[in-house]
Scaffold this active site. Structure first.
Site, PDB file in Angstrom:
ATOM      1  N   ASP A  46      -0.531  -7.397 -10.187  1.00  0.00           N
ATOM      2  CA  ASP A  46      -0.574  -6.272  -9.244  1.00  0.00           C
ATOM      3  C   ASP A  46      -0.545  -6.845  -7.828  1.00  0.00           C
ATOM      4  O   ASP A  46      -1.533  -7.401  -7.350  1.00  0.00           O
ATOM      5  CB  ASP A  46      -1.859  -5.464  -9.490  1.00  0.00           C
ATOM      6  CG  ASP A  46      -1.966  -4.225  -8.597  1.00  0.00           C
ATOM      7  OD1 ASP A  46      -1.306  -4.196  -7.535  1.00  0.00           O
ATOM      8  OD2 ASP A  46      -2.724  -3.314  -8.947  1.00  0.00           O
ATOM      9  N   LYS A  81       2.258  -0.331  -1.283  1.00  0.00           N
ATOM     10  CA  LYS A  81       1.736  -0.300   0.078  1.00  0.00           C
ATOM     11  C   LYS A  81       2.734  -0.613   1.209  1.00  0.00           C
ATOM     12  O   LYS A  81       3.244   0.302   1.830  1.00  0.00           O
ATOM     13  CB  LYS A  81       0.476  -1.165   0.163  1.00  0.00           C
ATOM     14  CG  LYS A  81      -0.667  -0.499  -0.623  1.00  0.00           C
ATOM     15  CD  LYS A  81      -2.031  -0.980  -0.228  1.00  0.00           C
ATOM     16  CE  LYS A  81      -3.115  -0.040  -0.758  1.00  0.00           C
ATOM     17  NZ  LYS A  81      -3.741  -0.445  -2.007  1.00  0.00           N
ATOM     18  N   PHE A  84      -8.875  -3.326  -8.820  1.00  0.00           N
ATOM     19  CA  PHE A  84      -8.461  -1.973  -8.452  1.00  0.00           C
ATOM     20  C   PHE A  84      -6.980  -1.835  -8.767  1.00  0.00           C
ATOM     21  O   PHE A  84      -6.168  -2.620  -8.288  1.00  0.00           O
ATOM     22  CB  PHE A  84      -8.717  -1.673  -6.972  1.00  0.00           C
ATOM     23  CG  PHE A  84      -8.383  -0.245  -6.627  1.00  0.00           C
ATOM     24  CD1 PHE A  84      -9.283   0.781  -6.894  1.00  0.00           C
ATOM     25  CD2 PHE A  84      -7.146   0.087  -6.096  1.00  0.00           C
ATOM     26  CE1 PHE A  84      -8.959   2.108  -6.622  1.00  0.00           C
ATOM     27  CE2 PHE A  84      -6.813   1.413  -5.823  1.00  0.00           C
ATOM     28  CZ  PHE A  84      -7.728   2.430  -6.089  1.00  0.00           C
TER      29      PHE A  84
HETATM   30  C1  LIG Z   1      -4.002   0.403  -3.194  1.00  0.00           C
HETATM   31  C2  LIG Z   1      -3.851  -0.283  -4.509  1.00  0.00           C
HETATM   32  C3  LIG Z   1      -3.368   0.382  -5.643  1.00  0.00           C
HETATM   33  C4  LIG Z   1      -3.106   1.865  -5.659  1.00  0.00           C
HETATM   34  O1  LIG Z   1      -2.080   2.233  -4.827  1.00  0.00           O
HETATM   35  P1  LIG Z   1      -1.889   3.796  -4.455  1.00  0.00           P
HETATM   36  O2  LIG Z   1      -0.629   3.791  -3.660  1.00  0.00           O
HETATM   37  O3  LIG Z   1      -3.099   4.195  -3.694  1.00  0.00           O
HETATM   38  O4  LIG Z   1      -1.781   4.526  -5.740  1.00  0.00           O
HETATM   39  C5  LIG Z   1      -3.159  -0.352  -6.795  1.00  0.00           C
HETATM   40  N1  LIG Z   1      -3.431  -1.666  -6.834  1.00  0.00           N
HETATM   41  C6  LIG Z   1      -3.895  -2.337  -5.773  1.00  0.00           C
HETATM   42  C7  LIG Z   1      -4.148  -3.807  -5.875  1.00  0.00           C
HETATM   43  C8  LIG Z   1      -4.135  -1.665  -4.572  1.00  0.00           C
HETATM   44  O5  LIG Z   1      -4.642  -2.336  -3.526  1.00  0.00           O
END
Ligand SMILES: *Cc1c(COP(=O)(O)O)cnc(C)c1O
Length: 393
Positions: free
Chosen positions: A215, A244, A130
């Protein structure tokens, strides 16, 4: 209003039937005055708990001092946050501030294209990953079902099986610029990448001249028991994305890159109106200061070990996985969505990350007593036959 809910919000979520009014530390209170233990932290966002006084003061002070000037001028807090992040990432890099995780990844994707140059633009990511919901990060997200309704998506993305370095090697053609992987697949079900996999990916990227982009939007900032998830695997990425927990609830994202990579961006190549603005950066500065003072990685490691062991002892739990306080419990039977809904009724907030697994991301400052309280609620819920359903209180 045609959906019968009376809501003016687009129906992109199916919200639980609770409206929270207030939070403090590990607890939330709803409009009925009921108290809940928060084992989700707004999806790994409020890592210092709700209404942390140091962050709250910083936000109030920023609001009364200077909210915004645009990135056409230097801003003090953004410089300080960039310097702290660079230090926590081992130094030698530069930071671009965005407003979310998806935007941090957009920055990484654009940077990889600019760095790699003509004809090299493909970013390879993993199935089950994700990376966000913008068109490019949606395509980077290795979940084809989420792509269908939004075709055509931007070109330049390729997916390979998670934890399969041979599949990755086979996907590397001359057009490939970078590999983008989560240190722990979060939304995909809480699956740590593993030391061997990341070491092999690092080797492959070095051999083929690719950027290794990690990420850390969910796994970063102490959540896994180290500052960054990749530290568990003994590698150093070229690019790291963060969001986050960075503002403990105030939206802010960041893309870090080692200097030689970061220098591919020249003035005018990338921009954002709000990224790193004084309010968000002040929240991040306060958040990082508390995180360092409290040594949140060490706390997450110790608390995570404790919680893991308590969870594994619950009869309805088949297994526990994850790192630090980024955990999932696989249920022996029963539907994780229904269990999460019953936990909410019992005053425990968590989330069904798959059909059969619950995700737990409590605040990193949580106490053992609070963890015991959460475990007792989950034990009680899992002990009640599903057919009994409904409110058990
Ligand atoms: C939540 C998340 C995102 C996206 O972040 P947003 O602030 O919702 O755009 C991207 N990568 C990972 C691993 C995430 O958990």
């Amino acid at each position: 209003m045609t959906d019968g809910t009376g809501s003016h919000l687009m129906a992109t979520y199916a919200p639980a039937p609770v409206t929270f009014l207030r939070g403090e530390g590990s607890y939330l209170w709803d409009t009925e005055g009921r108290r809940y233990l928060d084992f989700l932290s707004g999806l790994a966002v409020t890592s210092l708990g709700h209404a942390h006084p140091v962050v709250a003061d910083a936000v109030c002070r920023a609001a009364r001092t200077l909210l915004h000037t645009s990135n056409l001028f230097r801003t003090g807090p953004a410089e300080e946050v960039a310097s702290t992040l660079d230090r926590l990432l081992g130094g030698g890099g530069r930071v671009f501030f965005a407003n979310s995780g998806a935007e941090a990844n957009e920055c990484a994707i654009k940077l990889a294209r600019k760095w790699a140059g003509h004809g090299r633009y493909v970013v390879v990511s993993a199935y089950g990953s994700f990376h966000g919901r913008t068109l490019a990060t949606l395509h980077a997200t290795g979940q084809p079902a989420k792509h269908e309704a939004f075709q055509p998506l931007p070109e330049g993305f390729r997916h390979v099986a998670w934890q399969d370095v041979d599949a990755l090697a086979n996907a590397v053609t001359p057009e490939v610029a970078a590999v983008l992987l989560e240190a722990v697949q979060g939304e995909g079900g809480v699956w740590p990448a593993g030391r061997e996999y990341f070491a092999e990916v690092r080797r492959l990227c070095d051999e083929r001249g690719l950027l290794f982009m990690v990420d850390e939007v969910q796994s970063g900032l102490g959540r896994t028991g180290r500052w960054w998830g990749f530290e568990h695997y003994g590698v150093r990425p070229d690019v790291v994305t963060i969001a986050k927990a960075l503002g403990n609830g105030v939206p802010i994202g960041a893309c870090w890159a080692r200097r030689e990579v970061a220098e591919a961006f020249r003035p005018g190549d990338h921009a954002t109106t709000f990224g790193g603005q004084p309010l968000a950066a002040s929240a991040a500065k306060a958040t990082l200061a508390v995180m360092e003072a409290e040594d949140v990685p060490a706390r997450a490691e110790a608390r995570g070990a404790y919680l893991r062991q308590k969870l594994a002892a619950i009869p309805g739990v088949a297994s526990v996985r994850g790192l630090g306080l980024l955990l999932a419990v696989e249920l022996r039977d029963g539907d994780a969505g229904a269990v999460a809904a019953r936990c909410l009724e019992e005053g425990l907030v968590l989330n069904a990350v798959t059909a059969t697994a619950l995700r737990l991301e409590p605040p990193l400052l949580i106490s053992e007593e609070e963890m015991d309280e959460g475990v007792a609620i989950l034990t009680k819920v899992l002990d009640i036959p599903e057919e009994a359903g409904g409110r058990v209180r």
